[in-house]
Design an enzyme around this catalytic site. Structure first.
Site, PDB file in Angstrom:
ATOM      1  N   TYR A 213       0.785  -1.230   0.000  1.00 32.43           N
ATOM      2  CA  TYR A 213       0.000   0.000   0.000  1.00 32.43           C
ATOM      3  C   TYR A 213       0.819   1.283   0.000  1.00 32.43           C
ATOM      4  O   TYR A 213       0.266   2.356   0.199  1.00 32.43           O
ATOM      5  CB  TYR A 213      -0.931   0.009   1.222  1.00 32.43           C
ATOM      6  CG  TYR A 213      -2.218  -0.771   0.999  1.00 32.43           C
ATOM      7  CD1 TYR A 213      -2.207  -2.144   0.816  1.00 32.43           C
ATOM      8  CD2 TYR A 213      -3.446  -0.121   0.967  1.00 32.43           C
ATOM      9  CE1 TYR A 213      -3.377  -2.854   0.620  1.00 32.43           C
ATOM     10  CE2 TYR A 213      -4.631  -0.819   0.767  1.00 32.43           C
ATOM     11  CZ  TYR A 213      -4.578  -2.186   0.598  1.00 32.43           C
ATOM     12  OH  TYR A 213      -5.747  -2.880   0.401  1.00 32.43           O
TER      13      TYR A 213
ATOM     14  N   LYS B 188       2.818 -15.549   3.429  1.00 28.04           N
ATOM     15  CA  LYS B 188       2.968 -16.344   2.207  1.00 28.04           C
ATOM     16  C   LYS B 188       4.449 -16.480   1.922  1.00 28.04           C
ATOM     17  O   LYS B 188       4.922 -16.188   0.823  1.00 28.04           O
ATOM     18  CB  LYS B 188       2.199 -15.630   1.062  1.00 28.04           C
ATOM     19  CG  LYS B 188       2.079 -16.406  -0.233  1.00 28.04           C
ATOM     20  CD  LYS B 188       1.191 -17.628  -0.172  1.00 28.04           C
ATOM     21  CE  LYS B 188       1.354 -18.454  -1.424  1.00 28.04           C
ATOM     22  NZ  LYS B 188       0.710 -19.775  -1.320  1.00 28.04           N
TER      23      LYS B 188
ATOM     24  N   ASP C 160      -3.386 -18.716   1.898  1.00 25.02           N
ATOM     25  CA  ASP C 160      -4.349 -19.552   1.160  1.00 25.02           C
ATOM     26  C   ASP C 160      -4.973 -20.582   2.092  1.00 25.02           C
ATOM     27  O   ASP C 160      -6.193 -20.798   2.098  1.00 25.02           O
ATOM     28  CB  ASP C 160      -3.684 -20.203  -0.070  1.00 25.02           C
ATOM     29  CG  ASP C 160      -2.311 -20.814   0.200  1.00 25.02           C
ATOM     30  OD1 ASP C 160      -1.774 -20.627   1.307  1.00 25.02           O
ATOM     31  OD2 ASP C 160      -1.786 -21.488  -0.709  1.00 25.02           O
TER      32      ASP C 160
ATOM     33  N   ASP D 164      -6.546  -6.821   4.240  1.00 24.89           N
ATOM     34  CA  ASP D 164      -7.708  -6.297   3.514  1.00 24.89           C
ATOM     35  C   ASP D 164      -8.574  -7.464   3.029  1.00 24.89           C
ATOM     36  O   ASP D 164      -9.791  -7.478   3.213  1.00 24.89           O
ATOM     37  CB  ASP D 164      -7.235  -5.447   2.334  1.00 24.89           C
ATOM     38  CG  ASP D 164      -8.385  -4.860   1.545  1.00 24.89           C
ATOM     39  OD1 ASP D 164      -9.323  -4.332   2.168  1.00 24.89           O
ATOM     40  OD2 ASP D 164      -8.359  -4.939   0.313  1.00 24.89           O
TER      41      ASP D 164
ATOM     42  N   ASP E 197     -12.552  -9.022   4.685  1.00 19.44           N
ATOM     43  CA  ASP E 197     -13.841  -9.168   3.998  1.00 19.44           C
ATOM     44  C   ASP E 197     -14.345 -10.612   4.119  1.00 19.44           C
ATOM     45  O   ASP E 197     -15.548 -10.847   4.296  1.00 19.44           O
ATOM     46  CB  ASP E 197     -13.734  -8.780   2.515  1.00 19.44           C
ATOM     47  CG  ASP E 197     -14.019  -7.292   2.260  1.00 19.44           C
ATOM     48  OD1 ASP E 197     -13.667  -6.469   3.125  1.00 19.44           O
ATOM     49  OD2 ASP E 197     -14.583  -6.959   1.197  1.00 19.44           O
TER      50      ASP E 197
END
Ligand code: NAD
Ligand code: IPM
Ligand code: MN
Length: 354
Positions: A134, A185, A218, A242, A246
Site C-alpha cells: 500500500y 505467504k 491460502d 484487507d 472481507d
C-alpha cells in the site's frame, strides 16, 4: 471534551454516518463530553476543488481527538485518488499502524456456515496498516504500448513488522485462549515473508504464554471457513489483511456489520470506519446496514476512554439484531434509519456513560 472529525464521504457513507451522529447525539445529551465537526471531504469535494483536502492537507485533520469515516468510492473518481489521499493518507500520515478488524458473530443465525454459532466465529484480525503493497511504490512505463510495464512494490520494514506483531502478541496474551496466528505467504514471497516469519519467531520469545502459529494465507482462507473456531487473534500484512477481513465479515453476517479501528496506540491517534465501502449499488436507497458504522463508533468511544458507552453500543446492537430489528442484508425489514433507531432506543435512559 473530546472533539471528533466526522467525514461521511461517498455513496452510503453519509447514510450510515447520519446514524452514527444520531448515536453520538444521544450520548452527548446523556452527558458524555464529546463534540464533533462534520467535514465535507468526499468525491464531490475532490471534483469541485481539484484536491482531496484543503491546502494544508492532513494537518487540518490533526487537531481532532479521533476521526470517523463513512466510506469513500465514486465512479466519477475511478482511481480513488481522494480515498488514497484521505484514508490511506491518514493511515500513513498519522502512522496508524494498527488496523483492528474484529470478526464477531452477533447472532447464531447470521453466519452462512452450517452448524456454526457465536462460539465458533469470534476472532480479531490485526492488519498492518502503513506498509506492504500500500505504499504506492512503483510506476508504469511505456504506457499504452504493447510493451507497457507496471511495477507495484510491497515493502516490509523490521520496525513496522515488529510493532504490529508485538501489538497482536499483547492482545493474544491478554485473551483467554492465548492463541495467535500469523498469516503470510513466505513459501512464494520469500523476502517479505521471510522477514515476517523471523520477526514473528523473535517477538514470540517475549510472549512465552502465547501459542504462536504461522499459517499461509491460502490455507487460512480454507481453514477459517471450515473451522473458524481455531482462530482467536490473527495478525497479517496490509493487503492480506484487507482480503481476509472481507472474508471474515462474510462469516459473521456480511460487510453490513463489520467494524474497524485504525490506531496508533503510542500517539493516541485514531480513525474509525466500517470495513465496507461506499456500496454504490445501495446508495441513496436508505437500505444500507448502519451496524458496521455504529460498532465502529463504539470502538471509537472505547478508544476515547468511554468504555461504558462502547459496551452499551455493543449490547444494544446485539439486542436489536437478536430481535430481528435489522436491515434486509441480515434478514430484517428495516431501512437504515429504522435499524439505527432500533439500536438507539435500547440505549435511551441508559446509565452513567462517562
Ligand atoms: P463495498 O464494500 O462497497 O460493497 C460490497 C458489497 O457489500 C455490495 O454488495 C454492497 O451492497 C454490500 N454492502 C456494503 N456495505 C453494506 C452495508 N452497510 N449494508 C448492506 N450491504 C452492504 O465494496 P465494492 O462494491 O467493491 O466497492 C464500492 C466502492 O467502495 C469502490 O469504489 C471501492 O473502492 C470503495 N471501498 C471503499 C472502502 C472504504 O472507504 N474504506 C472500503 C471498501 C471499498
Ligand atoms: C478497506 C478498503 C481500502 C483498503 C481501500 C478503499 C483503499 O478496502 O479499508 O478495507 O484497501 O484498505
Ligand atoms: Mn477492504
Amino acid at each position: 471534551m473530546k472533539h471528533i472529525g466526522v467525514i461521511p464521504g461517498d455513496g452510503i457513507g453519509p447514510e450510515v454516518t447520519a446514524e452514527v451522529e444520531a448515536l453520538l447525539d444521544l450520548f452527548r445529551a446523556g452527558g458524555l463530553p464529546i463534540t464533533w465537526t462534520v467535514l465535507p471531504y468526499s468525491a464531490d469535494y475532490y471534483l469541485a476543488h481539484g484536491r482531496a483536502l484543503p491546502d494544508d492537507g492532513l494537518a487540518s485533520l490533526a487537531a481532532y481527538d479521533a476521526l470517523f469515516v463513512g466510506a469513500f468510492g465514486d465512479p466519477r473518481v475511478p482511481d480513488m485518488a481522494h480515498a488514497r489521499a484521505i484514508l490511506l493518507g491518514a493511515r500513513r500520515g498519522f502512522d496508524l499502524y494498527v488496523n483492528e478488524r474484529p470478526v464477531r458473530l452477533l447472532h447464531d443465525g447470521l453466519t452462512p456456515l452450517k452448524g456454526r454459532g457465536r462460539a465458533d466465529v469470534d476472532f480479531v484480525i490485526f492488519r498492518e496498516n502503513t506498509e506492504g503493497a500500500y505504499v504506492g511504490l512503483g510506476g508504469r512505463f511505456r504506457r499504452g504500448s504493447p510493451d507497457e510495464l507496471a511495477v507495484q512494490e510491497a515493502i516490509a520494514t523490521r520496525r513496522g513488522v515488529e510493532r504490529i506483531l508485538r501489538h497482536a502478541f499483547g492482545r493474544a496474551a491478554a485473551s483467554p485462549r492465548k492463541t495467535l496466528h500469523m498469516v503470510d505467504k513466505h513459501n512464494a514471497l520469500e523476502h517479505v515473508g521471510g522477514l515476517w516469519l523471523e520477526a514473528f519467531r523473535q517477538v514470540g520469545e517475549e510472549f512465552p504464554a502465547v501459542a504462536a502459529n504461522q499459517v499461509f494465507v491460502d490455507t487460512f482462507c480454507h481453514e477459517v471457513v471450515r473451522d473458524p473456531g481455531r482462530f482467536d487473534v490473527v495478525v497479517t500484512s496490509n493487503l492480506f489483511g484487507d482480503l481476509i477481513s472481507d472474508l471474515g465479515a462474510a462469516l459473521a453476517g456480511g460487510l453490513g456489520i463489520a467494524p474497524s479501528a485504525n490506531v496508533n496506540p503510542e500517539t493516541g491517534k485514531g480513525l474509525f470506519e466500517p470495513v465496507h465501502g461506499s456500496a454504490i449499488d445501495l446508495a441513496g436507497k436508505g437500505t444500507a446496514n448502519p451496524v458496521a458504522a455504529l460498532l465502529s463508533a463504539g470502538m471509537m468511544l472505547d478508544f476515547l476512554g468511554f468504555g461504558e458507552a462502547a459496551r452499551g453500543v455493543e449490547r444494544a446492537v446485539e439486542a436489536a439484531v437478536a430481535a430481528g430489528e435489522t436491515t434486509r442484508d441480515l434478514g430484517g425489514a428495516l431501512g437504515t434509519s429504522g435499524a439505527g433507531d432500533a439500536v438507539r432506543k435500547r440505549l435511551e435512559g441508559g446509565a452513567p456513560w462517562a
